[in-house]
Design a protein around this motif. Sequence first.
Motif, PDB file in Angstrom:
ATOM      1  N   GLY A 105       0.939  -0.638  -0.054  1.00  0.00           N
ATOM      2  CA  GLY A 105       0.005   0.093   0.640  1.00  0.00           C
ATOM      3  C   GLY A 105       0.208   1.289   0.430  1.00  0.00           C
ATOM      4  N   ALA A 106       0.209   2.316  -0.741  1.00  0.00           N
ATOM      5  CA  ALA A 106       1.147   3.242  -0.327  1.00  0.00           C
ATOM      6  C   ALA A 106       1.114   4.057   0.502  1.00  0.00           C
ATOM      7  CB  ALA A 106      -0.008   5.099  -1.428  1.00  0.00           C
ATOM      8  N   LYS A 107       0.867   4.344   1.957  1.00  0.00           N
ATOM      9  CA  LYS A 107       1.169   4.445   3.595  1.00  0.00           C
ATOM     10  C   LYS A 107       2.363   4.296   3.753  1.00  0.00           C
ATOM     11  CE  LYS A 107      -1.844   5.607   7.163  1.00  0.00           C
ATOM     12  NZ  LYS A 107      -2.973   5.147   8.361  1.00  0.00           N
ATOM     13  N   ASN A 174      -5.253  15.570  -5.031  1.00  0.00           N
ATOM     14  CA  ASN A 174      -4.759  16.005  -3.723  1.00  0.00           C
ATOM     15  C   ASN A 174      -6.219  15.099  -2.964  1.00  0.00           C
ATOM     16  OD1 ASN A 174      -5.412  18.165  -1.418  1.00  0.00           O
ATOM     17  ND2 ASN A 174      -3.519  17.963  -1.975  1.00  0.00           N
ATOM     18  N   ASN A 175      -6.088  14.355  -1.918  1.00  0.00           N
ATOM     19  CA  ASN A 175      -7.399  14.258  -0.493  1.00  0.00           C
ATOM     20  C   ASN A 175      -6.345  15.009   0.068  1.00  0.00           C
ATOM     21  OD1 ASN A 175      -8.538  13.264   2.151  1.00  0.00           O
ATOM     22  ND2 ASN A 175      -6.874  11.539   1.765  1.00  0.00           N
ATOM     23  N   PRO A 176      -6.712  15.995   1.145  1.00  0.00           N
ATOM     24  CA  PRO A 176      -8.528  16.158   0.201  1.00  0.00           C
ATOM     25  C   PRO A 176      -9.404  17.113  -0.569  1.00  0.00           C
ATOM     26  CG  PRO A 176      -7.904  17.837   2.106  1.00  0.00           C
ATOM     27  CD  PRO A 176      -7.104  17.467   2.174  1.00  0.00           C
ATOM     28  N   TYR A 202       5.327  11.788  -4.984  1.00  0.00           N
ATOM     29  CA  TYR A 202       4.465  11.894  -5.418  1.00  0.00           C
ATOM     30  C   TYR A 202       3.257  11.237  -5.691  1.00  0.00           C
ATOM     31  CZ  TYR A 202       1.220  13.273  -9.394  1.00  0.00           C
ATOM     32  OH  TYR A 202       0.494  13.862 -10.069  1.00  0.00           O
ATOM     33  N   ASP A 203       2.362  11.658  -4.515  1.00  0.00           N
ATOM     34  CA  ASP A 203       1.743  10.458  -3.685  1.00  0.00           C
ATOM     35  C   ASP A 203       0.250   9.980  -5.644  1.00  0.00           C
ATOM     36  OD1 ASP A 203      -0.737   8.966  -3.133  1.00  0.00           O
ATOM     37  OD2 ASP A 203      -0.536   9.979  -1.166  1.00  0.00           O
ATOM     38  N   ALA A 204       0.305   9.408  -6.152  1.00  0.00           N
ATOM     39  CA  ALA A 204      -0.674   9.834  -7.226  1.00  0.00           C
ATOM     40  C   ALA A 204      -2.148   8.154  -6.527  1.00  0.00           C
ATOM     41  CB  ALA A 204      -0.125   9.180  -8.533  1.00  0.00           C
ATOM     42  N   ALA A 205      -2.595   8.061  -5.366  1.00  0.00           N
ATOM     43  CA  ALA A 205      -2.738   7.011  -5.046  1.00  0.00           C
ATOM     44  C   ALA A 205      -4.458   7.340  -5.771  1.00  0.00           C
ATOM     45  CB  ALA A 205      -3.213   7.168  -3.184  1.00  0.00           C
ATOM     46  N   TYR A 206      -4.872   8.649  -6.131  1.00  0.00           N
ATOM     47  CA  TYR A 206      -6.223   8.540  -6.869  1.00  0.00           C
ATOM     48  C   TYR A 206      -5.753   9.036  -8.233  1.00  0.00           C
ATOM     49  CZ  TYR A 206      -7.474   9.406  -1.612  1.00  0.00           C
ATOM     50  OH  TYR A 206      -7.623   8.416  -0.420  1.00  0.00           O
ATOM     51  N   GLU A 207      -5.137   9.051  -8.611  1.00  0.00           N
ATOM     52  CA  GLU A 207      -4.537   8.753 -10.304  1.00  0.00           C
ATOM     53  C   GLU A 207      -6.540   8.328 -10.948  1.00  0.00           C
ATOM     54  OE1 GLU A 207      -4.158   6.379 -13.019  1.00  0.00           O
ATOM     55  OE2 GLU A 207      -3.775   4.514 -11.692  1.00  0.00           O
ATOM     56  N   CYS A 233       1.772   4.697  -5.713  1.00  0.00           N
ATOM     57  CA  CYS A 233       0.955   4.568  -6.390  1.00  0.00           C
ATOM     58  C   CYS A 233      -0.116   3.551  -5.447  1.00  0.00           C
ATOM     59  CB  CYS A 233       0.169   4.440  -7.387  1.00  0.00           C
ATOM     60  SG  CYS A 233      -1.211   4.808  -8.770  1.00  0.00           S
ATOM     61  N   SER A 234      -1.481   3.038  -5.650  1.00  0.00           N
ATOM     62  CA  SER A 234      -1.843   2.329  -4.717  1.00  0.00           C
ATOM     63  C   SER A 234      -3.286   1.291  -5.566  1.00  0.00           C
ATOM     64  CB  SER A 234      -2.486   2.632  -3.680  1.00  0.00           C
ATOM     65  OG  SER A 234      -3.791   2.158  -2.720  1.00  0.00           O
ATOM     66  N   LEU A 235      -3.426   0.647  -4.808  1.00  0.00           N
ATOM     67  CA  LEU A 235      -4.656   0.018  -5.579  1.00  0.00           C
ATOM     68  C   LEU A 235      -5.919  -0.195  -4.933  1.00  0.00           C
ATOM     69  CD1 LEU A 235      -3.585  -3.784  -7.268  1.00  0.00           C
ATOM     70  CD2 LEU A 235      -4.033  -1.479  -8.199  1.00  0.00           C
ATOM     71  N   SER A 236      -5.843   0.890  -3.478  1.00  0.00           N
ATOM     72  CA  SER A 236      -7.314   1.313  -2.624  1.00  0.00           C
ATOM     73  C   SER A 236      -8.159   1.325  -2.941  1.00  0.00           C
ATOM     74  CB  SER A 236      -5.832   1.893  -1.455  1.00  0.00           C
ATOM     75  OG  SER A 236      -5.447   0.628  -0.449  1.00  0.00           O
ATOM     76  N   LYS A 237      -7.896   2.334  -3.585  1.00  0.00           N
ATOM     77  CA  LYS A 237      -9.114   3.226  -4.274  1.00  0.00           C
ATOM     78  C   LYS A 237      -9.398   2.797  -5.909  1.00  0.00           C
ATOM     79  CE  LYS A 237      -8.654   5.403  -0.065  1.00  0.00           C
ATOM     80  NZ  LYS A 237      -8.502   6.467   0.105  1.00  0.00           N
TER      81      LYS A 237
HETATM   82  N1  PLP Z   1      -1.945   8.586  -0.241  1.00  0.00           N
HETATM   83  C1  PLP Z   1      -3.424   9.434   0.487  1.00  0.00           C
HETATM   84  C2  PLP Z   1      -3.377  10.918  -0.314  1.00  0.00           C
HETATM   85  C3  PLP Z   1      -4.784   8.652   0.560  1.00  0.00           C
HETATM   86  O1  PLP Z   1      -5.828   8.916   0.918  1.00  0.00           O
HETATM   87  C4  PLP Z   1      -4.262   7.254   1.025  1.00  0.00           C
HETATM   88  C5  PLP Z   1      -5.462   6.428   1.986  1.00  0.00           C
HETATM   89  O2  PLP Z   1      -7.026   7.177   1.626  1.00  0.00           O
HETATM   90  C6  PLP Z   1      -3.419   6.656   0.730  1.00  0.00           C
HETATM   91  C7  PLP Z   1      -1.869   7.166   0.142  1.00  0.00           C
HETATM   92  C8  PLP Z   1      -2.885   5.483   1.402  1.00  0.00           C
HETATM   93  O3  PLP Z   1      -3.223   4.577   1.154  1.00  0.00           O
HETATM   94  P1  PLP Z   1      -3.514   2.877   0.782  1.00  0.00           P
HETATM   95  O4  PLP Z   1      -4.058   2.166   1.534  1.00  0.00           O
HETATM   96  O5  PLP Z   1      -2.761   1.831  -0.511  1.00  0.00           O
HETATM   97  O6  PLP Z   1      -1.667   2.346   2.094  1.00  0.00           O
END
Ligand code: PLP
Length: 394
Positions: A105-107, A174-176, A202-207, A233-237
């Motif tokens: 995961g990205a976190k 961006n989050n939020p 560079y956090d592309a978790a929402y690309e 990047c992440s497969l979470s979302k």
């Molecule tokens: N980056 C951002 C901007 C997020 O909002 C989140 C989760 O809400 C993450 C990373 C975490 O992602 P992951 O579930 O892959 O750890």
Amino acid sequence: MNFNRYFNDISENYLFAEVANRVAAYTKANPAKKVLKLGIGDVTLPLVPEVVKALRAAVDEMSEKATFRGYGPYEGYDFLREAISQYYKNAGVNLATDEIFVSDGAKSDLGNILDIFAKENTVLVPDPVYPVYVDTNVMAGRKVIFAQATEANGFLPMPDYSVHADIIYMCSPNNPTGAAYTVAQLKEWVDYANKEGAVILYDAAYECFITEKDAARSVFCVDGARTCAIEFCSLSKTAGFTGTRCGYTVIPRELVKDGVSANKMWLRRQSTKFNGVPYIVQRGAAAVFSEKGQKEIRENIAYYQRNAKTIADGMDELGIWYTGGKNSPYIWLKCPDGMKSWEFFDLLLNEAQVVGTPGAGFGVNGEGYFRLTAFGSKEVTEEAVKRIKQLLSK
Ligand code: PLP
């Protein structure tokens, strides 16, 4: 023994705990009222069939002596890295498989990457933003400075050459705030980073939520990024993996300082502290990138995007200023009548039984703003927007 004293410098994470406390108190006092939650950033749709099929097949493999697998490669199996590389290629970005590191995961990687950087780095973080960037640096005793994201710049701060930074965090979409940089805007950041000798994390978790053509799907769409950027990047979302856990980090070979390669350092770090993502999960992740998997996940993303549009349309009707929604699952709105974030939270909870997230929890510049997410069900989203409209058009 002494504890890490820098933990004293991290602010208590009041945000989601305080949200939960206030909701619990309200529900206790008003048990008959139905509270609708558009607060937390977790998905609600299940894993798609193609992923489930791959997970099941991998479980079967693990149950047979002939196909059982033990420890895998620290950096991920080739079948998944090749699938990710192909995914980037389809978006016009060429990556070698050894530039891709599979993660849980990205976190974790966003926090762990700091192992390869010296403590004496100045860290630039946008405000407001996902709190992990600040907290992981403060825990390590690093100095953090902020790039001001405000309504005036559409919550997309641009580089300021009068300020030097060594490590620059960017989160796009961006989050939020849901705001997303265009390729042209990112180019300015890449030029700044190359000039300053800085790295962009560079956090592309929402690309996968990007719909606008000029918004950047990856920092590596930008010329010059290969010498100054790391992408998470992440497969979470993207594919509902918040509970399954899989992501990836891209470190180009050209990211080198004083002859030292960031890619090599990261592999060294991972091989020391990480034993890889489960084979079963990686098989499920690879299915996300298959033709059928992509079709199925796009349907789920479209479902959330329709929710985002429902919220955005509601804000348009009310004449409320917001960013996001178009390239992200978040709508970041300005609290009406000059209300503060928590004031608006209480109003929505008490008068409409709708829960969102107070913007003040994401940074100083978040005060007076509020985040609603599109990750709820269609029915809950529609009902919540109806209630907000009724309340605010009174
Ligand atoms: N980056 C951002 C901007 C997020 O909002 C989140 C989760 O809400 C993450 C990373 C975490 O992602 P992951 O579930 O892959 O750890």
